[in-house]
Design an enzyme around this catalytic site. Structure first.
Site, PDB file in Angstrom:
ATOM      1  N   ASP A 162      -7.279 -32.493 -29.862  1.00 34.46           N
ATOM      2  CA  ASP A 162      -7.829 -33.428 -28.878  1.00 34.46           C
ATOM      3  C   ASP A 162      -7.080 -34.751 -28.952  1.00 34.46           C
ATOM      4  OD1 ASP A 162      -9.480 -34.534 -26.961  1.00 34.46           O
ATOM      5  OD2 ASP A 162     -11.090 -35.009 -28.355  1.00 34.46           O
ATOM      6  N   ASP A 177      -7.080 -30.162 -21.981  1.00 38.94           N
ATOM      7  CA  ASP A 177      -7.849 -31.031 -22.883  1.00 38.94           C
ATOM      8  C   ASP A 177      -9.022 -30.260 -23.494  1.00 38.94           C
ATOM      9  OD1 ASP A 177      -8.788 -33.206 -24.292  1.00 38.94           O
ATOM     10  OD2 ASP A 177      -9.748 -34.150 -22.562  1.00 38.94           O
ATOM     11  N   HIS A 179     -13.290 -34.487 -32.353  1.00 34.23           N
ATOM     12  CA  HIS A 179     -13.696 -35.848 -32.741  1.00 34.23           C
ATOM     13  C   HIS A 179     -13.980 -35.988 -34.234  1.00 34.23           C
ATOM     14  CE1 HIS A 179     -15.227 -36.817 -28.363  1.00 34.23           C
ATOM     15  NE2 HIS A 179     -13.935 -36.489 -28.412  1.00 34.23           N
ATOM     16  N   GLU A 223      -8.479 -41.924 -22.574  1.00 36.01           N
ATOM     17  CA  GLU A 223      -9.494 -40.969 -22.125  1.00 36.01           C
ATOM     18  C   GLU A 223     -10.747 -41.065 -22.979  1.00 36.01           C
ATOM     19  OE1 GLU A 223     -11.736 -37.137 -22.096  1.00 36.01           O
ATOM     20  OE2 GLU A 223     -10.700 -38.114 -23.771  1.00 36.01           O
ATOM     21  N   GLU A 224     -10.578 -41.288 -24.280  1.00 39.22           N
ATOM     22  CA  GLU A 224     -11.689 -41.159 -25.209  1.00 39.22           C
ATOM     23  C   GLU A 224     -12.766 -42.227 -25.044  1.00 39.22           C
ATOM     24  OE1 GLU A 224     -12.301 -38.638 -26.699  1.00 39.22           O
ATOM     25  OE2 GLU A 224     -10.534 -37.649 -27.493  1.00 39.22           O
ATOM     26  N   HIS A 266      -4.184 -36.316 -22.612  1.00 44.11           N
ATOM     27  CA  HIS A 266      -4.347 -37.731 -22.973  1.00 44.11           C
ATOM     28  C   HIS A 266      -3.733 -38.027 -24.329  1.00 44.11           C
ATOM     29  CE1 HIS A 266      -7.897 -37.217 -25.696  1.00 44.11           C
ATOM     30  NE2 HIS A 266      -8.295 -36.293 -24.846  1.00 44.11           N
TER      31      HIS A 266
END
Length: 468
Positions: free
Chosen positions: A302, A364, A435, A336-337, A290
């Site tokens: 990520d 991912d 994140h 995606e997030e 992503h």
């Protein structure tokens, strides 16, 4: 008589030779596959291209939350990169995405009688959260470990307070993804559960197995008809501090200020590049990651690594002159997030066009040393998949497991008996960075990431050659 005996021997020898043909062909095929896999790894491990692609994506474009100017720049960048590779086709796929904006840097502060003044703590607004207003929010805190504890407290004890979800990772899990799965429900569902009991805000212990000062964001969800209350992640070290202070002072107050907001949806794109199959072009193998990332850090693990690894699969096939039997697509998914709209859009269009996808592979889980793959497929697919272990094990790919896939390829499940596959890297460090503001280019080891690219290319090659 001698002639008859000679003829019998000839017939017997011929029969033995014919019986041996399948085994010989199988052995010859395995040898050919082994040679090609070695070439894929050799090229990936000696090329700088994917690592330089990651450098540009993270350093020149940076954080890429859906709807942001940086996300739009990433779309254009990935299209240009694949355009220059001489692929059979490069195109974009329109998708409307949410546009959430963090606003000012968050403020989190503990106020209680045991402290001289107050103690500032590290918090990050959860994705999709509403803000507190510019004046901030101050309220008493009540700590829970799970939803059952929250329900037992009831409205009388929860109303008007900030609910503090403080369930840590279960660090007895060797695979840290299992620990994440056992804790993340409080981030996704905590604000709704707390709001139903009259809470005015939510704090959630950061989703990491490490003890850090860094807060980890991530998306949360609201529910129609339930009040939307501000929700933030608090660093694990500060979660421990807050928990300890609550034991001494149940009436302490917490101040939080967040100016985040959700703006109208924005037009964005999935970016797709493909090499047409030479024998079965209608059978499609997807490989992807992503393109969007959270708005803090640089989105390196990520999922910058997953994107450049997927592009690298196509580069390796082109560089080595491999003409795949089946069509190979690299898809850079958007959103995606905080919405998964890119993955859903791709699956919707694939179904509408009647496309036949035989396999989808997602990266991912960070750019760490690959350990293998997990597959969600039927018995025949799993048997074929695990039969390739002798070819993949020499490269450290020992884990060929049942069960796998990924968020973006998940919506393809059920279409044409597709097999969904996830790359499994070593997981021990992933949730240190996940994140956060420290998910940066410098945390990615070049060779570990390249091994992942080569591993993906090897599996895609085997599926393209032999099917599932």
């Amino acid at each position: 008589m001698q002639t008859k005996k000679t003829l019998c021997r000839f017939i017997l020898a011929a029969a033995v030779s014919v019986a041996a043909l399948p085994a010989f062909a199988q052995q010859n095929s395995a040898s050919s596959d082994s040679v090609m896999i070695k070439k894929l790894f050799d090229n990936a491990l000696t090329s700088q291209e994917s690592y330089e692609n990651l450098r540009y994506l993270t350093k020149n474009i940076g954080a890429r939350l859906s709807g942001s100017p940086q996300a739009a720049a990433a779309v254009e960048w990935s299209k240009q990169v694949m355009d220059k590779m001489g692929l059979d086709r490069v195109y974009t796929q329109e998708v409307m995405v949410p546009y959430w904006v963090r606003g000012d840097k968050e403020i989190g502060r503990i106020n209680n009688s045991k402290l001289i003044g107050s103690a500032d703590v590290n918090i990050l607004a959860l994705g999709s959260s509403v803000g507190t207003g510019t004046q901030g929010l101050s309220a008493e805190v009540i700590e829970v470990k799970n939803f059952e504890e929250l329900e037992k407290l009831g409205k009388r004890k929860v109303k008007g307070k900030i609910v503090f979800f403080n369930r840590p990772f279960d660090n007895t899990h060797v695979r840290t993804g299992a620990a994440y799965g056992g804790a993340v429900d409080q981030r996704g569902g905590g604000p709704v559960a707390a709001a139903k009991l009259g809470a005015v805000g939510v704090l959630v212990r950061s989703m990491t197995n490490d003890m850090q000062d860094v807060a980890h964001t991530g998306n949360t969800r609201y529910e129609e008809g339930v009040a939307k209350i501000p929700a933030a992640a608090i660093s694990t070290k500060d979660a421990e501090k807050l928990s300890a202070l609550l034991k001494d002072d149940e009436n302490l107050k917490f101040f939080m200020r967040m100016t985040c907001e959700t703006r109208p949806d924005v037009l964005s794109y999935n970016v797709i590049g493909e090499i047409k199959g030479s024998e079965k072009p209608d059978e499609i193998i997807v490989v992807g990651g992503h393109l969007d990332s959270w708005d803090v850090g640089e989105g390196a693990h990520d999922d910058g690594t997953g994107c450049v690894q997927s592009i690298e699969v196509l580069r390796l096939f082109k560089e080595l002159g491999i003409k795949p039997k089946r069509t190979i697509r690299a898809v850079m998914y958007m959103n995606e997030e905080n919405g998964l709209r890119g993955g859903r859009k791709y699956a919707e269009e694939a179904k509408a066009k009647g496309e036949k996808h035989v396999a989808a592979l997602e990266s991912d889980s960070g750019g760490f040393t690959p350990r293998g793959f997990g597959m969600d497929g039927d018995k025949a697919q799993l048997a074929k998949f695990t039969s390739w272990k002798p070819l993949l094990a020499p490269y450290g790919l020992h884990d060929l497991l049942a069960g796998g896939g990924g968020a973006d390829i998940g919506p393809l499940k059920g279409q044409n008996n597709i097999a969904l596959i996830g790359l499994i890297p070593d997981s021990q460090r992933y949730f240190d960075y996940h994140h956060t503001e420290i998910d940066t280019f410098e945390t990615v080891n070049r060779r570990e990431m390249q091994l992942g690219s080569a591993s993906m290319a090897a599996l895609v090659y085997l599926i393209s050659e032999h099917g599932l």
